[in-house]
Design a protein around this motif. Structure first.
Motif, short mmCIF file in Angstrom:
data_model
loop_
_atom_site.label_atom_id
_atom_site.label_comp_id
_atom_site.label_asym_id
_atom_site.label_seq_id
_atom_site.Cartn_x
_atom_site.Cartn_y
_atom_site.Cartn_z
N SER A 147 0.78 -1.31 -0.03
CA SER A 147 -0.11 -0.10 0.07
C SER A 147 0.79 1.19 0.00
O SER A 147 1.77 1.34 0.89
CB SER A 147 -1.00 -0.06 1.28
OG SER A 147 -1.61 1.44 1.45
N LEU A 154 0.10 3.63 1.56
CA LEU A 154 -0.04 4.19 2.67
C LEU A 154 1.34 3.75 3.76
O LEU A 154 1.74 4.30 4.63
CB LEU A 154 -1.12 4.00 3.53
CG LEU A 154 -2.40 4.30 2.75
CD1 LEU A 154 -3.61 3.92 3.45
CD2 LEU A 154 -2.35 5.90 3.14
N VAL A 211 -3.34 13.98 -1.72
CA VAL A 211 -4.69 13.72 -1.22
C VAL A 211 -5.87 14.71 -1.58
O VAL A 211 -5.55 15.87 -1.66
CB VAL A 211 -4.85 14.03 0.27
CG1 VAL A 211 -4.61 15.02 0.76
CG2 VAL A 211 -6.19 12.96 0.78
N LEU A 231 -9.69 6.66 0.58
CA LEU A 231 -9.24 6.45 1.94
C LEU A 231 -10.48 5.99 2.98
O LEU A 231 -11.46 6.52 2.73
CB LEU A 231 -8.60 7.78 2.44
CG LEU A 231 -7.16 8.08 1.84
CD1 LEU A 231 -6.75 9.38 2.26
CD2 LEU A 231 -6.10 7.00 1.81
N SER A 242 -7.81 4.26 7.54
CA SER A 242 -6.46 5.31 6.68
C SER A 242 -6.26 6.29 7.11
O SER A 242 -5.17 7.23 6.96
CB SER A 242 -6.70 4.97 5.07
OG SER A 242 -7.10 3.68 4.75
N LEU A 243 -7.11 6.97 7.87
CA LEU A 243 -7.15 8.62 8.03
C LEU A 243 -6.29 8.82 9.14
O LEU A 243 -5.58 9.72 9.29
CB LEU A 243 -8.55 9.09 8.35
CG LEU A 243 -9.59 8.82 7.28
CD1 LEU A 243 -11.01 9.56 7.64
CD2 LEU A 243 -9.10 9.50 6.03
#
Length: 305
Positions: A86, A88, A100, A140, A144-145
């Motif tokens: 990922s 992330l 984003v 997201l 994920s936040l």
């Protein structure tokens, strides 16, 4: 000629060819999939929607001979994104924050168990946050936040990024019957999302600020935003024109958002059009009717003067 049940822009023969090629492309990656009308599923339960890929093939002017190439490339990118690490986990936080953006999506397509933070905009549409990655766009979810700072800080950054997008394409449409509207186009997946900063976009495109009555607006698909600043009686002619434009643009688009016409005022969206079994109607409520009557009176007063 008989049409495909799921994708009406295909004939029955084209639909069968498309799905057969999709199955072959997955098989080249060692995946056996079951083909349904609008999606494919592998033996682990993963589902792969086919609507955008079908629309991409349909819209490519080079014809069916290029479908295998388009389909193989799409599925290769899709599987690489799903099976790889990922972003992330691999991309520095400062780089993620630059990528984003807010994205407007059909509410019915979201699993609210994973997107509880999604912000409703109008019935049927909501706003989520997404990463614009080199090969894909990643929505997201709630989980994920938090590592990125939480939803409020992240949305503020996403809107700042949205404001900084360039206007890639613009067309001013004027018809003999008096309808006028602007079409903003772009390769960005977040072109339609610019309705969230419409007042700034209108100023940028037209050189004039939006008035207190706002604008007519439509987001047929992710690469297009349509608007008409409400300033005079031309709004009446433009109502039907934009409603028809939005419905037609949404019908077989890649990345459809909404087939409807909306009234944007002070950041709020009110739906004005309906589609029922192919029949398009425009209905205005009391507040919008007051605006139309006031503009009509102003026009009449101007003619008398």
């Amino acid at each position: 000629m008989p049409r495909d049940d799921a994708f009406e822009f295909f004939s029955v023969h084209e639909g069968a060819l498309f799905r057969r090629t999709v199955r072959e492309a997955f098989a080249e990656h060692g995946l056996e999939v079951t083909l349904y009308a609008q999606h494919a599923a592998d033996n682990t339960g993963r589902q792969f929607g086919l609507g955008n890929l079908a629309a991409t093939c349909h819209h490519d002017d080079r014809g069916r001979r290029l479908w295998p190439q388009l389909i193989r490339r799409h599925i290769s990118v899709l599987l690489r994104t799903l099976d790889g690490p990922s972003a992330l986990d691999t991309m520095p936080a400062e780089q993620l924050l630059r990528r984003v953006y807010p994205r407007i999506v059909d509410s019915d397509l979201l699993d609210r168990g994973h997107f509880g933070y999604a912000r409703p905009l109008t019935p049927g549409l909501c706003e989520v946050l997404a990463l614009d990655l080199p090969d894909s766009v990643m929505l997201l979810n709630d989980e994920s936040l938090e590592p990125l700072g939480g939803v409020h800080a992240l949305r503020a950054q996403a809107v700042r990024n949205l404001r900084s997008l360039p206007v890639e394409g613009h067309e001013a449409v004027e018809q003999d019957d008096g309808q006028r509207f602007h079409v903003v186009m772009g390769d960005s997946f977040f072109t339609a999302s610019r309705v969230l900063v419409l007042d700034e976009l209108v100023q940028q495109v037209t050189g004039r600020p939006l008035g207190p009555d706002g604008a007519l607006v439509a987001m047929p698909f992710r690469h297009q935003l349509v608007f008409h600043p409400i300033e005079d009686i031309s709004v009446i002619a433009s109502l039907g024109g934009i409603a028809r434009y939005a419905a037609a643009g949404h019908e077989d688009a890649v990345g459809p958002v909404s087939p409807h016409l909306f009234w944007w005022r002070a950041g709020e969206l009110v739906q004005l059009s309906e589609l029922d079994e192919g029949t398009l109607t425009v209905t205005v409520g009391a507040d919008f009717q007051d605006v139309l009557e006031r503009l009509a009176e102003q026009a009449e007063g101007g003619r008398e003067g």
